[in-house]
Design a protein around this motif. Structure first.
Motif, mmCIF file in Angstrom:
data_model
loop_
_atom_site.group_PDB
_atom_site.id
_atom_site.type_symbol
_atom_site.label_atom_id
_atom_site.label_comp_id
_atom_site.label_asym_id
_atom_site.label_seq_id
_atom_site.Cartn_x
_atom_site.Cartn_y
_atom_site.Cartn_z
ATOM 1 N N HIS A 170 45.046 31.978 46.104
ATOM 2 C CA HIS A 170 43.736 31.679 45.529
ATOM 3 C C HIS A 170 43.130 30.506 46.287
ATOM 4 O O HIS A 170 43.769 29.467 46.455
ATOM 5 C CB HIS A 170 43.882 31.327 44.042
ATOM 6 C CG HIS A 170 42.583 31.023 43.356
ATOM 7 N ND1 HIS A 170 41.443 31.790 43.533
ATOM 8 C CD2 HIS A 170 42.241 30.037 42.483
ATOM 9 C CE1 HIS A 170 40.464 31.292 42.816
ATOM 10 N NE2 HIS A 170 40.915 30.229 42.168
ATOM 11 N N TYR A 171 41.891 30.687 46.765
ATOM 12 C CA TYR A 171 41.208 29.669 47.547
ATOM 13 C C TYR A 171 40.265 28.859 46.654
ATOM 14 O O TYR A 171 39.516 29.421 45.843
ATOM 15 C CB TYR A 171 40.397 30.305 48.679
ATOM 16 C CG TYR A 171 41.218 31.174 49.593
ATOM 17 C CD1 TYR A 171 42.228 30.632 50.378
ATOM 18 C CD2 TYR A 171 40.981 32.547 49.672
ATOM 19 C CE1 TYR A 171 42.984 31.430 51.221
ATOM 20 C CE2 TYR A 171 41.729 33.353 50.515
ATOM 21 C CZ TYR A 171 42.734 32.793 51.284
ATOM 22 O OH TYR A 171 43.490 33.578 52.109
ATOM 23 N N LEU A 172 40.304 27.546 46.845
ATOM 24 C CA LEU A 172 39.453 26.634 46.092
ATOM 25 C C LEU A 172 38.784 25.675 47.063
ATOM 26 O O LEU A 172 39.180 25.572 48.233
ATOM 27 C CB LEU A 172 40.290 25.840 45.075
ATOM 28 C CG LEU A 172 41.095 26.640 44.041
ATOM 29 C CD1 LEU A 172 42.058 25.728 43.312
ATOM 30 C CD2 LEU A 172 40.156 27.339 43.064
ATOM 31 N N ASN A 173 37.775 24.965 46.560
ATOM 32 C CA ASN A 173 37.183 23.869 47.337
ATOM 33 C C ASN A 173 36.730 24.343 48.713
ATOM 34 O O ASN A 173 37.080 23.760 49.732
ATOM 35 C CB ASN A 173 38.205 22.728 47.453
ATOM 36 C CG ASN A 173 37.628 21.465 48.045
ATOM 37 O OD1 ASN A 173 36.423 21.219 47.967
ATOM 38 N ND2 ASN A 173 38.506 20.658 48.658
ATOM 39 N N GLN A 174 35.942 25.438 48.694
ATOM 40 C CA GLN A 174 35.436 26.018 49.943
ATOM 41 C C GLN A 174 36.564 26.364 50.911
ATOM 42 O O GLN A 174 36.486 26.152 52.109
ATOM 43 C CB GLN A 174 34.422 25.082 50.611
ATOM 44 C CG GLN A 174 33.183 24.811 49.758
ATOM 45 C CD GLN A 174 32.196 23.886 50.449
ATOM 46 O OE1 GLN A 174 32.571 23.090 51.313
ATOM 47 N NE2 GLN A 174 30.936 24.004 50.073
ATOM 48 N N LYS A 175 37.633 26.900 50.370
ATOM 49 C CA LYS A 175 38.817 27.333 51.105
ATOM 50 C C LYS A 175 39.577 26.189 51.775
ATOM 51 O O LYS A 175 40.424 26.421 52.646
ATOM 52 C CB LYS A 175 38.473 28.407 52.138
ATOM 53 C CG LYS A 175 38.064 29.742 51.521
ATOM 54 C CD LYS A 175 38.042 30.860 52.544
ATOM 55 C CE LYS A 175 37.782 32.191 51.865
ATOM 56 N NZ LYS A 175 37.802 33.324 52.816
ATOM 57 N N ASN A 176 39.318 24.981 51.350
ATOM 58 C CA ASN A 176 40.105 23.852 51.834
ATOM 59 C C ASN A 176 41.401 23.685 51.057
ATOM 60 O O ASN A 176 42.298 22.957 51.485
ATOM 61 C CB ASN A 176 39.287 22.560 51.756
ATOM 62 C CG ASN A 176 38.199 22.510 52.807
ATOM 63 O OD1 ASN A 176 38.427 22.863 53.954
ATOM 64 N ND2 ASN A 176 36.998 22.086 52.415
ATOM 65 N N THR A 177 41.488 24.349 49.906
ATOM 66 C CA THR A 177 42.684 24.305 49.079
ATOM 67 C C THR A 177 43.158 25.724 48.820
ATOM 68 O O THR A 177 42.356 26.590 48.452
ATOM 69 C CB THR A 177 42.413 23.613 47.737
ATOM 70 O OG1 THR A 177 41.891 22.297 47.970
ATOM 71 C CG2 THR A 177 43.687 23.513 46.910
ATOM 72 N N THR A 178 44.431 25.976 49.035
ATOM 73 C CA THR A 178 45.006 27.301 48.799
ATOM 74 C C THR A 178 46.214 27.168 47.877
ATOM 75 O O THR A 178 47.142 26.401 48.161
ATOM 76 C CB THR A 178 45.443 27.963 50.114
ATOM 77 O OG1 THR A 178 44.330 28.040 51.005
ATOM 78 C CG2 THR A 178 45.981 29.357 49.855
ATOM 79 N N LEU A 179 46.201 27.919 46.781
ATOM 80 C CA LEU A 179 47.344 28.018 45.879
ATOM 81 C C LEU A 179 48.007 29.367 46.107
ATOM 82 O O LEU A 179 47.329 30.399 46.135
ATOM 83 C CB LEU A 179 46.898 27.895 44.426
ATOM 84 C CG LEU A 179 46.169 26.613 44.034
ATOM 85 C CD1 LEU A 179 45.699 26.687 42.580
ATOM 86 C CD2 LEU A 179 47.062 25.401 44.236
ATOM 87 N N THR A 180 49.320 29.370 46.255
ATOM 88 C CA THR A 180 50.029 30.605 46.588
ATOM 89 C C THR A 180 51.242 30.789 45.697
ATOM 90 O O THR A 180 51.994 29.845 45.435
ATOM 91 C CB THR A 180 50.481 30.600 48.062
ATOM 92 O OG1 THR A 180 49.347 30.403 48.907
ATOM 93 C CG2 THR A 180 51.148 31.909 48.437
ATOM 94 N N LEU A 181 51.418 32.018 45.229
ATOM 95 C CA LEU A 181 52.611 32.422 44.491
ATOM 96 C C LEU A 181 53.291 33.535 45.278
ATOM 97 O O LEU A 181 52.665 34.547 45.610
ATOM 98 C CB LEU A 181 52.244 32.926 43.093
ATOM 99 C CG LEU A 181 53.386 33.582 42.295
ATOM 100 C CD1 LEU A 181 54.486 32.569 41.990
ATOM 101 C CD2 LEU A 181 52.855 34.200 41.006
#
Length: 445
Positions: A170-181
Motif C-alpha cells: 500500500h502506497y502512502l504520502n505520494q508513494k514515498n511510503t510503502t507498507l508491505t505484507l
C-alpha cells in the motif's frame, strides 16, 4: 536494467530514487531490484554463475542461475528464475576428533569411511545436485495498491521443497511510503539415504556382528516432511531525494522433521577423559548418537536498511538484522556496502559480520554419564556459538544502456567457540575455523 538513453544521462538522483523505491518489495520477494522508470524493453535477463570453495578440500559448489523478466509496463512484471547447483567434497559429521582413527558407517548403511587420528571427522562422499525454479508476478491493483504472487520448486536427491508466496503493498504520502505484507508457505519432503535415523539412537557399528540389527533399530521409515510459514511486515520510506530506509519484522514458524539426518554426536567417557573423541567403548565398539532437535521452531527477526547517495554520486548501503528464536539462538548481522560510481564502471566493496549464540540443546559432545538422560542434542556447528566475516569486492562495467557485465569475489571466515572439553580431549581441536572463497560472474542484458 533497461532505460532510455535520455534517462541514462539524466541526473543520478532520480535513478537512485527509482531504484530504492522498488527495493523494499524486491527484497521481500527475493528478486533482483528493477528500475521503475522509463520505457522498458519487453524482456530483461540476468545470468550468473557462482563458484564456492571451502578450505581443506571441504565443500565446493558450482551454481549457474538464469533470471528472465517480462515487462508488460513499468509496474507489471513476470519473473522466471532457474538455478542448478552441484556440491561435492567433505562435510563434518558432528563427531569430535580423537587421538585414534575413527570409523563410521556411511549414511546409506553401505560401506564405511575412516578419519585419521587428530583430524576432524568428515564424510568425504558428500555429493549432491539441486534444481530450482521460481516464478513471480507483480502488478498494481490501483494507484495506491500493488501485489505480487509466485511459487517455487526445488528438488535434490534426498530433499524436495514446494512453496508459494505473495505480497500486498500500500502506497502512502505520494508513494514515498510503502507498507508491505508478505506471506510464504513451504512444504518440504525429506527422504535421506538409508532412511530416517531415530533421534538419540546409536549409530550402527561398521563390520560388527550387530550391524544389521543396529541399522534397523536406528531407522524410522524412509521419509518425513516439514512445513514452514513466513510472514513479513515491511515499511519502506523515502526520506529525501537521496535517502531511503526500510524496516521489516518477520515471523517464521517451522514444524515437522527438523533434524539433520546426517549429523551425529560423540559420546565421551566421563572418567577424566581417558577415552574421548568418540572412543567411549560400549559393548566393544565406539558409541555415537544421531542428533535430535525439537519438532518445531519459531523465529523472529527485525531488519533495518538504509541507502544514501552522496553528492559525488557514490552510494552507501548499510543494514542490520537481529534474530531470536525459541531454540535459544540469538543472532546479529551487519552488512555494509559502498559503491563508487565511475561512469561506465563501478566498484563496490562489502563487509559483513554475523554472530550468533548457541541453541539450548547444542553440545559439542556428550558424556557417558548423561547421554541416556538427554531429550534433545545436536553437535551441528551451525547451531553453536559462531562468528563469521565476509569481505567482498564487486566490479561492474556498463557496456551500454541495456547491458552490464559484473563480477564479485568474496572471502568468508567462520570461527566457532564453546566447551573445550576435559582430560585428554583438551588436546583436540574441537572448533576448527572454516574459510571459503566465492566468485560470481554475471551478465545483464
Amino acid at each position: 536494467m533497461a532505460v532510455t538513453k535520455q534517462q541514462d544521462v539524466a541526473q543520478s538522483d532520480c535513478r537512485l530514487k527509482a531504484m530504492l523505491a522498488s527495493a523494499g518489495c524486491a527484497l521481500l520477494a527475493g528478486l533482483p531490484t528493477q528500475a521503475q522508470a522509463g520505457e522498458l524493453d519487453n524482456w530483461d535477463f540476468d545470468t550468473a554463475a557462482l563458484i564456492y570453495a571451502e578450505s581443506d578440500s571441504r565443500i565446493s559448489a558450482f551454481e549457474p542461475v538464469v533470471s528472465a523478466t517480462r515487462n508488460f509496463d513499468s509496474e507489471t512484471k513476470l519473473n522466471l528464475k532457474f538455478a542448478f547447483d552441484t556440491l561435492t567434497g567433505a562435510s563434518p559429521n558432528g563427531a569430535t576428533s580423537s587421538d585414534q582413527a575413527q570409523t563410521f558407517a556411511r549414511p546409506s548403511g553401505n560401506g564405511r569411511y575412516t578419519t585419521d587420528a587428530d583430524a576432524q571427522p568428515l564424510d568425504d562422499t558428500f555429493r549432491d545436485s539441486r534444481a530450482a525454479f521460481s516464478a513471480n508476478w507483480s502488478a498494481p491493483i490501483n494507484r495506491d495498491w500493488a501485489y505480487s504472487a509466485g511459487g517455487y520448486l526445488s528438488s535434490e536427491h534426498d530433499y524436495q521443497s514446494l512453496g508459494v508466496n505473495g505480497t500486498v503493498s500500500h502506497y502512502l504520502n505520494q508513494k514515498n511510503t510503502t507498507l508491505t505484507l508478505g506471506l510464504n508457505l513451504s512444504a518440504d519432503s525429506l527422504n535421506p539415504e538409508g532412511g530416517l535415523p531415530v533421534g538419540l539412537s546409536r549409530t550402527p557399528v561398521p563390520d560388527s556382528a550387530t550391524f544389521t540389527t543396529d541399522l534397523n533399530n536406528s531407522r524410522d521409515g524412509s521419509s518425513d516432511d516439514k512445513q514452514i510459514v513466513d510472514v513479513v511486515l515491511g515499511l519502506t520510506q523515502v526520506i529525501d531525494r537521496k535517502t531511503l530506509m526500510q524496516f521489516n519484522y518477520s515471523l517464521s514458524s517451522g514444524s515437522g522433521y527438523l533434524n539433520d539426518p546426517y549429523k551425529i554426536v560423540s559420546v565421551i567417557d566421563s572418567n577424566a577423559g581417558g577415552n574421548y573423541g568418540g572412543n567411549f567403548i560400549k559393548d566393544g565398539a565406539n558409541l555415537y548418537l544421531y542428533e535430535k532437535r525439537p519438532d518445531s521452531r519459531l523465529k523472529h527477526a527485525l531488519f533495518w536498511q538504509g541507502k544514501r547517495q552522496l553528492d559525488n554520486g557514490d552510494i552507501v548501503d548499510l543494514s542490520y538484522r537481529f534474530m531470536f528464536d525459541d531454540w535459544g539462538v540469538n543472532s546479529h548481522t551487519v552488512d555494509l556496502k559502498y559503491r563508487w560510481d565511475l561512469g561506465k564502471h563501478y566498484i563496490e566493496p562489502q563487509l559483513r559480520w554475523y554472530t550468533q549464540s548457541a541453541a539450548d540443546f547444542y553440545k559439542r559432545y556428550v558424556t557417558s554419564s548423561d547421554y541416556q538422560s538427554l531429550d534433545e542434542v545436536s553437535a551441528d556447528y551451525r547451531l553453536g556459538d559462531l562468528d563469521t566475516y565476509t569481505l567482498g569486492f564487486r566490479y561492474g562495467y556498463r557496456m551500454n544502456q541495456n547491458s552490464e557485465l559484473y563480477t564479485r569475489v568474496s572471502f568468508y571466515q567462520q570461527s566457532n567457540s564453546g566447551d573445550t572439553g576435559f582430560g585428554e580431549l583438551k588436546a583436540q581441536e574441537l572448533y576448527p575455523d572454516t574459510t571459503a572463497t566465492m566468485i560470481t560472474v554475471g551478465y545483464r542484458f
